[in-house]
Design an enzyme around this catalytic site. Structure first.
Site, PDB file in Angstrom:
ATOM      1  N   HIS A  61       0.823  -1.215   0.000  1.00  0.00           N
ATOM      2  CA  HIS A  61       0.000   0.000   0.000  1.00  0.00           C
ATOM      3  C   HIS A  61       0.857   1.265   0.000  1.00  0.00           C
ATOM      4  CE1 HIS A  61      -3.718  -2.135   0.044  1.00  0.00           C
ATOM      5  NE2 HIS A  61      -3.386  -2.817   1.125  1.00  0.00           N
ATOM      6  N   GLU A 170      -6.565 -12.524   5.415  1.00  0.00           N
ATOM      7  CA  GLU A 170      -7.342 -11.289   5.572  1.00  0.00           C
ATOM      8  C   GLU A 170      -8.634 -11.342   4.770  1.00  0.00           C
ATOM      9  OE1 GLU A 170      -4.935  -7.899   4.413  1.00  0.00           O
ATOM     10  OE2 GLU A 170      -3.965  -8.965   2.801  1.00  0.00           O
ATOM     11  N   ASP A 196      -8.909  -5.612   5.923  1.00  0.00           N
ATOM     12  CA  ASP A 196      -9.432  -6.430   4.826  1.00  0.00           C
ATOM     13  C   ASP A 196     -10.302  -7.570   5.339  1.00  0.00           C
ATOM     14  OD1 ASP A 196      -8.649  -5.257   2.365  1.00  0.00           O
ATOM     15  OD2 ASP A 196      -6.578  -5.763   2.825  1.00  0.00           O
TER      16      ASP A 196
END
Ligand code: 3PY
Ligand code: MG
Length: 281
Positions: A61, A170, A196
């Site tokens: 990310h 996740e 997530d």
């Protein structure tokens, strides 16, 4: 074929006893990390010198390039004299990401969004040298992330058995397949991505007490405990850290450099503004 330059000379000296991800957990029971997202070696050094046991170099990310990830790995290890373990989170399961991450000399990898044993087996094939996996030989940058000045490719190759290879669980599907994922030979543990996972459960935010969320965490923790593996997650506050440590998590991620900077900047601005407001001028 490969030259023995001064820094990758083939010495006979055995590797120094710097901690690994697993030995740190064995010593401390629960270890605490922070993420680098800005891509700055200075920020990474600040994290490495602040007491954190491990630092997550985020390529998932944050637009961290493989070269930056290598620089950050070397900066973290050098700044902490090897006491802070650099772990790279790859953007995906791709062989190139895993290869660059581990060839940098990082202490391990966290691989996002793993949903099945098949995916996990593919990751292990890419991350571990034969006979368990099929990782391609190429650790020439790795000795630079060691604090041992005589560290070389031969030492690094011996130490690759100590690398932490950790899929992220996740999603609902990942939790359903957690046992099969974690039973894949070569897996060190897993990191549960709460945001997530909660999205996958139809829940908002990064933490909570909803029964289906707690049940998902406990399911993975139970399996991890039975298999003797490390299970980690996010814990961004004192209360969250207490709760997650009591649940049985053995590695926690507290926050990230950009948020630390924002919090520090805001606190400094507020303090000085208070002083200016209080001034008799
Ligand atoms: C998540 O919460 O999904 C994460 O990936 C945390 O890093
Ligand atoms: Mg995630």
């Amino acid at each position: 074929m490969y030259s023995n330059g001064p820094n990758i000379a083939f010495h006979s000296k055995s590797p120094t006893e710097t901690p690994t991800f697993s030995t740190l957990i064995k010593d401390k029971t629960v270890i605490i990390g922070a993420a680098t997202t800005i891509g700055s070696t200075l920020c990474a050094q600040v994290i490495a010198r602040s007491g954190f046991d491990w630092a997550l170099i985020d390529m998932e990310h944050a637009p961290t390039s493989p070269r930056e990830a290598t620089n950050l790995t070397q900066a973290i290890v050098a700044a902490s004299a090897g006491s802070c373990i650099a772990i790279i989170r790859t953007p995906s399961h791709g062989v190139e990401w895993i290869k660059w991450a581990l060839d940098s000399g990082a202490g391990g990898v966290i691989i996002p969004m793993v949903t099945s044993a098949t995916e996990c087996e593919e990751i292990i094939q890419r991350a571990i040298y034969p006979p368990i996996g099929q990782r391609s030989f190429g650790p020439f940058l790795a000795p630079y992330a060691s604090t041992d000045p005589t560290s070389d490719v031969v030492d690094y190759m011996k130490r690759t058995k100590e690398l932490a290879i950790m899929p992220m669980i996740e999603s609902v599907e990942g939790v359903r397949n957690a046992e099969a994922i974690l039973m894949v030979t070569g897996v060190t543990g897993c990191f549960i991505g709460p945001y997530d996972l909660r999205q996958s459960l139809g829940l908002a935010g990064g933490d909570g007490e909803e029964p289906q969320y707690i049940e998902a965490l406990e399911t993975v923790l139970r399996i991890g405990k039975r298999l003797g593996l490390h299970i980690g997650t996010v814990a961004a506050s004192e209360a969250a850290a207490k709760h997650k440590a009591e649940m049985g998590f053995t590695f926690l991620l507290s926050g990230q450099d950009a948020n630390f900077l924002a919090a520090g900047a805001k606190a400094s601005w507020q303090q000085v503004r208070q002083g200016v407001r209080a001034a008799k001028i």
